[in-house]
Design an enzyme around this catalytic site. Structure first.
Site, PDB file in Angstrom:
ATOM      1  N   CYS A 320     -51.797 -46.078 -15.120  1.00 16.78           N
ATOM      2  CA  CYS A 320     -53.182 -46.363 -15.552  1.00 16.78           C
ATOM      3  C   CYS A 320     -53.629 -47.610 -14.800  1.00 16.78           C
ATOM      4  CB  CYS A 320     -53.253 -46.603 -17.046  1.00 16.78           C
ATOM      5  SG  CYS A 320     -52.263 -45.472 -18.035  1.00 16.78           S
ATOM      6  N   ALA A 321     -53.965 -47.449 -13.541  1.00 20.41           N
ATOM      7  CA  ALA A 321     -53.991 -48.586 -12.616  1.00 20.41           C
ATOM      8  C   ALA A 321     -55.235 -49.462 -12.690  1.00 20.41           C
ATOM      9  CB  ALA A 321     -53.819 -48.084 -11.180  1.00 20.41           C
ATOM     10  N   GLY A 322     -56.365 -48.933 -13.142  1.00 15.91           N
ATOM     11  CA  GLY A 322     -57.588 -49.724 -13.086  1.00 15.91           C
ATOM     12  C   GLY A 322     -57.547 -50.947 -13.982  1.00 15.91           C
ATOM     13  N   GLY A 325     -55.247 -55.121 -10.802  1.00 15.91           N
ATOM     14  CA  GLY A 325     -54.515 -56.370 -10.636  1.00 15.91           C
ATOM     15  C   GLY A 325     -53.009 -56.177 -10.620  1.00 15.91           C
ATOM     16  N   ASP A 390     -49.708 -49.360 -18.299  1.00 16.44           N
ATOM     17  CA  ASP A 390     -50.569 -50.425 -18.819  1.00 16.44           C
ATOM     18  C   ASP A 390     -51.659 -49.721 -19.627  1.00 16.44           C
ATOM     19  OD1 ASP A 390     -51.869 -52.779 -19.320  1.00 16.44           O
ATOM     20  OD2 ASP A 390     -52.746 -52.962 -17.325  1.00 16.44           O
ATOM     21  N   CYS A 443     -52.329 -55.027 -23.672  1.00 19.29           N
ATOM     22  CA  CYS A 443     -52.935 -56.346 -23.865  1.00 19.29           C
ATOM     23  C   CYS A 443     -53.430 -56.430 -25.307  1.00 19.29           C
ATOM     24  CB  CYS A 443     -54.076 -56.558 -22.875  1.00 19.29           C
ATOM     25  SG  CYS A 443     -54.655 -58.272 -22.890  1.00 19.29           S
TER      26      CYS A 443
END
Length: 511
Positions: A320-322, A325, A390, A443
């Site tokens: 889930c790269a977006g 960073g 992520d 997060c």
């Protein structure tokens, strides 16, 4: 807000009535030379401060369009030629108002003549919060805070609303912040409700954070400190991507007036903290050799790269790269090791951000894809050596930098998010090969999004080992990061580590 700020010693932004900077601008023109639109006039002919107008426009976009202030405000400031002290003033207006909205609502509710806040027009209420922050959270003279806010209300809503705003803000200005906080503390007897008002968090978030502290072996007495840390503006933290630029080279590009106060990160060898300035002005950032990235975000990526993997490595996956960073940091490490990184993102516009973040990496080292991460494991079973999940989450761990999230998220959001998180983690475990490692990251410290998701996915499985993420963090940083609890997972905290509240679980597939 610092303890001084919480108790009435407000930061001085050097602005007096009329909204102009008290200090002279270099060259005599300053930001007005950049094409700022002329001041609008209120309904009674008075000028409306364009800097406060930019702040009000940002709050309106956040309230009506689900926009994020960190995306709206910088663009607005550039378009209107607002820079320097004026830009700093607008930024504090917006972020302080959003962070402390709950506190200001509790105070405003005591100043509206028994009129419930839910009966105040939302645009007026947003501007009352803006005025309250100037009165109680900044060193703006009371007459300027009241008159400028009333002018905004008159120009944007109506004369009658302006009169109402004038009466309410004069009532707010009758006491200082310390007096108001003492009053809230004495009038609200429930501990959770009192903390929600004084430290400006929704009550459900206060309860969730208390539970998370306890679950990770931290005393519930730390809760006020944690909530307080969420209201502190985060440091400007950069990542120096390995093999592309060193922290020392980034410091060399920083303005001399700021470079002396630039410091290494507390934990991550890739991290660099700046006292201020515009990171986008640095060549290394413009060229994607460095980037703006919270130190906690760097730590979880570094820990995945340091976790023990059996056998040779060839391919890594960011599921889930977006916005990119972590992909850029992992990709830099992968390039040094001769490994290929696939950065997958479901949303095309976020995939474009990933491509921008990884632009400095060799093209043969990174591949940016658009696709649904929930199906990737089935499509490419056992194809990767390391996988980062992520996962999309409530974002309760990043309230310092996205303060509007605390008011936007609801408990009803959790079931949909946790179902998605489980699907993504199951896909990652299918995509990793035997002997490979998956990092599950959020997060958010909410237990429903962290340890509960991992437990649900691993229930009934005997082919996955839970690794000690604390050991991987030590291997990645060479530093013993304190306060990580009993393991095996890692939960970082703003009030303990100075990072976002990142959660990390490391899972090795055995067969």
């Amino acid at each position: 807000m610092s303890e001084q700020g919480r108790r009435g010693q407000r930061p001085d932004h050097g602005r007096s009535g009329g909204g102009r900077s008290a200090a002279p601008r270099a060259g005599g023109n300053g930001p007005r030379a950049g094409g700022r639109p002329p001041q609008r006039r209120g309904r009674r002919g008075g000028e409306v401060d364009p800097v406060r107008t930019a702040a009000a426009d940002t709050l309106e976009a956040v309230a009506t369009s689900d926009a994020y202030a960190n995306l709206v405000l910088p663009k607005l400031l550039r378009e209107r030629g607002i820079s320097g002290r004026d830009a700093a003033f607008a930024t504090e207006l917006v972020y302080g108002t959003l962070r402390l909205r709950g506190r200001y609502d509790a105070i405003l509710a005591r100043c509206t003549n028994d009129r419930p806040l839910d009966q105040v027009d939302p645009p007026v209420l947003d501007l009352l919060r803006l005025g309250a922050h100037q009165l109680l959270g900044m060193r703006v003279p009371a007459h300027a805070a009241v008159s400028e806010t009333v002018a905004l209300v008159r120009s944007r809503v109506s004369l009658g609303a302006g009169g109402f705003a004038n009466a309410v803000l004069r009532a707010v200005s009758a006491a200082d912040l310390e007096t108001w906080l003492d009053r809230l503390s004495s009038e609200i007897h429930d501990d959770g409700a009192r903390l929600a008002a004084v430290e400006s968090h929704p009550a459900w978030v206060v309860r969730a954070l208390r539970s998370s502290l306890r679950a990770h072996g931290r005393p519930a007495t730390e809760l006020p400190e944690l909530l307080h840390a969420d209201n502190e503006p985060p440091a400007v933290t950069l990542v120096a991507r390995p093999g592309l630029v060193s922290p020392e080279e980034v410091v060399a590009q920083v303005d001399r007036s700021l470079a002396e106060d630039a410091t290494p990160g507390r934990w991550a060898p890739t991290a660099l903290r700046l006292p201020g300035g515009d990171p986008a002005a640095l060549p290394a950032v413009r060229e994607a050799r460095a980037g703006v990235q919270d130190e906690g975000s760097q730590l979880v990526a570094l820990a995945l790269a340091a976790a023990p993997v059996e056998g040779q490595e060839a391919r890594w996956l960011d599921l889930c790269a977006g916005p990119g960073g972590k992909s850029a940091l992992l990709g830099a490490i992968a390039a040094e090791r001769g490994v290929h990184l696939v950065a997958n993102e479901v949303a095309p516009h976020r995939a474009r951000l990933v491509a921008q973040s990884t632009a400095a990496l060799p093209r043969e080292s990174v591949e940016v894809r658009t696709g649904d991460g929930r199906t990737l494991g089935e499509a490419e079973p056992g194809a990767y050596d390391r996988v980062l999940v992520d996962a999309p989450c409530t974002g309760l761990g990043a309230l310092r930098r996205r303060p509007e999230s605390r008011w936007r998220r609801l408990p009803e959001d959790l079931p949909g998010l946790t179902a998605l998180q489980r699907d993504l983690l199951e896909s990652a475990l299918a995509a990793v090969r035997p002997g490979g490692v998956v990092a599950y990251v959020t997060c958010s410290p909410h237990l429903a999004e962290t340890s509960a998701v991992v437990a649900d996915v691993l229930r009934g499985r005997d082919d996955v080992t839970r690794l000690d993420a604390r050991e991987a963090l030590l291997a990645a940083t060479g530093r013993d990061v304190p306060g990580l609890g009993d393991g095996p997972d890692v939960q970082l905290w703003p009030h303990v580590h100075g990072t976002d509240a990142m959660f990390l679980a490391l899972l090795r597939r055995e067969r």
